[in-house]
Design a protein around this motif. Structure first.
Motif, PDB file in Angstrom:
ATOM      1  N   ILE A 151     -20.931  21.988 -28.389  1.00  0.00           N
ATOM      2  CA  ILE A 151     -21.522  21.786 -29.704  1.00  0.00           C
ATOM      3  C   ILE A 151     -22.172  23.099 -30.122  1.00  0.00           C
ATOM      4  CG2 ILE A 151     -23.300  20.582 -31.046  1.00  0.00           C
ATOM      5  CD1 ILE A 151     -23.039  18.240 -29.040  1.00  0.00           C
ATOM      6  N   VAL A 152     -21.832  23.581 -31.319  1.00  0.00           N
ATOM      7  CA  VAL A 152     -22.530  24.719 -31.911  1.00  0.00           C
ATOM      8  C   VAL A 152     -23.569  24.146 -32.863  1.00  0.00           C
ATOM      9  CG1 VAL A 152     -22.338  26.700 -33.465  1.00  0.00           C
ATOM     10  CG2 VAL A 152     -20.620  26.355 -31.687  1.00  0.00           C
ATOM     11  N   ALA A 153     -24.837  24.458 -32.611  1.00  0.00           N
ATOM     12  CA  ALA A 153     -25.932  24.043 -33.489  1.00  0.00           C
ATOM     13  C   ALA A 153     -26.314  25.252 -34.323  1.00  0.00           C
ATOM     14  CB  ALA A 153     -27.113  23.546 -32.669  1.00  0.00           C
ATOM     15  N   ALA A 154     -26.049  25.181 -35.627  1.00  0.00           N
ATOM     16  CA  ALA A 154     -26.225  26.334 -36.505  1.00  0.00           C
ATOM     17  C   ALA A 154     -27.285  26.070 -37.565  1.00  0.00           C
ATOM     18  CB  ALA A 154     -24.897  26.672 -37.178  1.00  0.00           C
ATOM     19  N   SER A 155     -28.129  27.045 -37.776  1.00  0.00           N
ATOM     20  CA  SER A 155     -29.153  26.979 -38.816  1.00  0.00           C
ATOM     21  C   SER A 155     -28.572  27.496 -40.127  1.00  0.00           C
ATOM     22  CB  SER A 155     -30.355  27.838 -38.400  1.00  0.00           C
ATOM     23  OG  SER A 155     -31.275  27.962 -39.457  1.00  0.00           O
TER      24      SER A 155
END
Length: 182
Positions: free
Chosen positions: A122-126
């Motif tokens: 999972i890429v958690a991006a702001s």
């Protein structure tokens, strides 16, 4: 999963007090992968260190990476003989070392390894990360075969973001532990 089966992979300059990785280490007993040099990181050295830690660990492992740590995971996974020990990876605020204004200390990490990861990710991006645009984070997620999650406006998702223990991020990590991040 046992706490020691979660490996924390900080980025350039390590994760300081108030950073979610430091909070998770204190609260849950997760293991930080310590690097020899946090300020002048060498990709080969960091990969060798991660390879040693994974080789000496009992699986399954889950990785929780931040910034340059995300780039490390992609490079390591492309070259490791121990990826089978990893169940999943939470890749938070990947640092775009390929951008024109990348600091010279990390510019040598380009190019970013861009192939599907052999484990769930999972890429958690702001949405307002100064070091990786949302579009670039989504592009990296696609090339890594990862699910991309927009976590809102939290800057670089570091200590300055004021997230503390960051329970929403921990829920993403737990999803990788239980159901592969679906």
């Amino acid at each position: 999963m046992k706490p020691e089966q979660v490996l924390l992979l900080p980025g350039w300059q390590n994760s300081t007090e108030g950073h979610w990785q430091t909070e998770w280490q204190a609260a849950y007993g997760y293991r930080r992968v310590e690097q020899h040099d946090w300020f002048t990181p060498k990709r080969g050295d960091w990969c060798a260190r991660l390879e040693d830690v994974v080789a000496d660990s009992d699986g399954p492992l889950v990785l929780a990476a931040h910034s340059l740590g995300c780039v490390l995971v992609a490079w390591w996974a492309a070259h490791s003989q121990h990826v089978h020990k990893v169940r999943g990876a939470l890749l938070v605020a990947p640092g775009d070392v390929e951008r024109d204004d990348a600091p010279p200390q990390i510019a040598s990490w380009a190019p970013i390894a861009c192939q599907p990861l052999p484990f769930a990710a999972i890429v958690a991006a702001s949405s307002d990360d100064p070091y990786c645009t949302p579009g670039r984070a989504a592009e990296l997620a696609r090339c890594w075969g990862a699910r991309c999650v927009d976590i809102g406006a939290h800057g670089h998702v570091n200590a300055a973001s004021g997230l503390g223990r960051w329970e929403a991020g921990h829920a993403l990590l737990r999803s990788l532990m239980t159901d592969g991040g679906r």
